[in-house]
Write a protein that holds these residues in place. Structure first.
Motif, short mmCIF file in Angstrom:
data_model
loop_
_atom_site.label_atom_id
_atom_site.label_comp_id
_atom_site.label_asym_id
_atom_site.label_seq_id
_atom_site.Cartn_x
_atom_site.Cartn_y
_atom_site.Cartn_z
N THR A 101 -63.92 14.69 -70.54
CA THR A 101 -63.42 15.04 -71.88
C THR A 101 -62.70 16.38 -71.86
O THR A 101 -61.64 16.55 -72.46
N HIS A 102 -63.30 17.34 -71.20
CA HIS A 102 -62.70 18.67 -71.13
C HIS A 102 -61.60 18.70 -70.07
O HIS A 102 -61.68 17.99 -69.06
N VAL A 103 -60.60 19.55 -70.33
CA VAL A 103 -59.52 19.75 -69.36
C VAL A 103 -59.37 21.25 -69.14
O VAL A 103 -59.19 22.01 -70.11
N VAL A 104 -59.46 21.68 -67.88
CA VAL A 104 -59.32 23.11 -67.60
C VAL A 104 -57.98 23.40 -66.94
O VAL A 104 -57.42 22.57 -66.23
N ARG A 105 -57.48 24.58 -67.21
CA ARG A 105 -56.20 25.04 -66.63
C ARG A 105 -56.46 26.40 -65.96
O ARG A 105 -57.11 27.27 -66.54
N TRP A 106 -55.93 26.55 -64.77
CA TRP A 106 -56.07 27.82 -64.05
C TRP A 106 -54.91 28.76 -64.38
O TRP A 106 -53.76 28.32 -64.45
N ILE A 107 -55.21 30.02 -64.57
CA ILE A 107 -54.16 31.01 -64.85
C ILE A 107 -54.32 32.16 -63.86
O ILE A 107 -55.32 32.88 -63.88
N ASP A 108 -53.34 32.31 -62.98
CA ASP A 108 -53.36 33.43 -62.02
C ASP A 108 -53.13 34.75 -62.74
O ASP A 108 -52.17 34.87 -63.52
N THR A 109 -53.99 35.71 -62.48
CA THR A 109 -53.79 37.07 -63.03
C THR A 109 -54.14 38.09 -61.95
O THR A 109 -55.15 38.79 -62.06
N PRO A 110 -53.32 38.16 -60.87
CA PRO A 110 -53.69 39.05 -59.77
C PRO A 110 -53.97 40.47 -60.25
O PRO A 110 -53.17 41.04 -60.98
N HIS A 111 -55.12 40.98 -59.86
CA HIS A 111 -55.54 42.38 -60.14
C HIS A 111 -55.90 42.63 -61.60
O HIS A 111 -56.11 43.78 -61.98
N LEU A 112 -55.96 41.59 -62.45
CA LEU A 112 -56.35 41.80 -63.85
C LEU A 112 -57.70 41.13 -64.11
O LEU A 112 -57.75 39.92 -64.20
N PRO A 113 -58.80 41.86 -64.29
CA PRO A 113 -58.82 43.32 -64.22
C PRO A 113 -58.94 43.88 -62.81
O PRO A 113 -58.66 45.06 -62.60
N HIS A 114 -59.37 43.06 -61.84
CA HIS A 114 -59.40 43.54 -60.46
C HIS A 114 -59.46 42.36 -59.49
O HIS A 114 -59.82 41.25 -59.88
N ALA A 115 -59.06 42.61 -58.28
CA ALA A 115 -59.03 41.65 -57.16
C ALA A 115 -57.72 40.84 -57.13
O ALA A 115 -57.29 40.28 -58.13
N TRP A 116 -57.13 40.83 -55.93
CA TRP A 116 -55.85 40.16 -55.69
C TRP A 116 -55.93 38.68 -56.08
O TRP A 116 -55.01 38.12 -56.69
N GLU A 117 -57.06 38.05 -55.79
CA GLU A 117 -57.21 36.61 -56.01
C GLU A 117 -57.61 36.26 -57.44
O GLU A 117 -57.84 35.10 -57.76
N CYS A 118 -57.65 37.26 -58.30
CA CYS A 118 -58.21 37.07 -59.65
C CYS A 118 -57.38 36.10 -60.51
O CYS A 118 -56.15 36.11 -60.50
N GLY A 119 -58.10 35.28 -61.25
CA GLY A 119 -57.48 34.42 -62.25
C GLY A 119 -58.51 34.10 -63.31
O GLY A 119 -59.67 34.52 -63.22
#
Ligand code: FE2
Ligand code: FE2
Length: 242
Positions: free
Chosen positions: A133-151
């Motif tokens: 039922t649920h649908v998730v979407r990934w959003i890349d946010t490098p370094h926000l608030p920290h870490a290169w791989e952050c999303g």
């Protein structure tokens, strides 16, 4: 609501099919007190977002078990690679034989395929995944608030943004879900702990999150928040610019 009477770990539904698991850390153990939250999306393919540290594993597992069998977990997702985000990833992979780590393409490439006992399912920026039922979407946010791989992860049907360490609140006593102010508390934490990176793209990345128009912000530390998430994110952007 289920509560572990010894540790205060509790689990509460904060949006349809989305549960917040929270363990308080009293001021005697961490100045000012603190909380570590994980989120469980109950669906055909159940998703745990953040595992907690290895020390918390029995408590998080117990909380999940009050809602669904932990072995039925299909995805173990996390914003970035730190102990409170994914410290017990391998413990959950062992408990749940069909589960995959779910993370950014950078996290998979740089870290997770090396440290995890099974390969990661990486989501590209903007990629969606149906859980039933649920649908998730990934959003890349490098370094926000920290870490290169952050999303950060966004769930479309409930308009819930799993905003990780954004809006980190101090204190160990919080309502599971609030409509009250969380910005002043989290700005106090940012001031004291300086946990934001200095990325030049901060405004562009916060705007990317605001454009999802979240109605619930599923914070990792403190209360989850209900309201006009885009407006609160833009207020944060304003404070970061000051
Ligand atoms: Fe973090
Ligand atoms: Fe965190």
């Amino acid at each position: 609501m289920e509560t572990n009477k010894e540790t205060g770990t509790r689990i509460d539904e904060i949006a349809s099919g989305i549960f917040r698991i929270s363990t308080p850390v009293p001021p005697a153990e961490m100045p000012g007190g603190f909380t570590f939250n994980q989120y469980l999306i109950v669906d055909d393919a159940p998703l745990l977002y953040h595992t907690g540290t290895r020390r918390l594993f029995p408590l998080v597992q117990e909380a999940i078990a009050s809602v669904i069998p932990p072995h039925s977990l299909r995805y173990i997702g996390f914003s970035h690679y730190e102990a409170d985000e994914c410290g017990s990833l391998n413990d959950f992979l062992e408990v749940a034989p069909k589960a995959e780590p779910l993370c950014s393409t950078i996290a998979k490439m740089v870290t997770i395929d090396d440290i995890a006992t099974r390969p990661a399912h990486a989501l590209a920026d903007g990629e969606e995944l149906s859980l039933g039922t649920h649908v998730v979407r990934w959003i890349d946010t490098p370094h926000l608030p920290h870490a290169w791989e952050c999303g950060h992860l966004f769930e479309k049907t409930t308009q819930t943004l799993f905003c990780g360490d954004l809006f980190t609140q101090s204190g160990h006593e919080h309502d599971p879900l609030t409509t009250g102010d969380i910005l002043e508390n989290s700005e106090g934490m940012r001031d004291a702990m300086d946990y934001f990176s200095q990325t030049r793209r901060v405004h562009e990345l916060i705007e990317k999150l605001a454009l999802t128009s979240p109605q619930v912000l599923a914070c990792m530390h403190g209360s989850a928040w209900q309201g006009d998430g885009a407006s609160l994110l833009r207020q944060l952007a304003g404070r970061l610019a000051a």
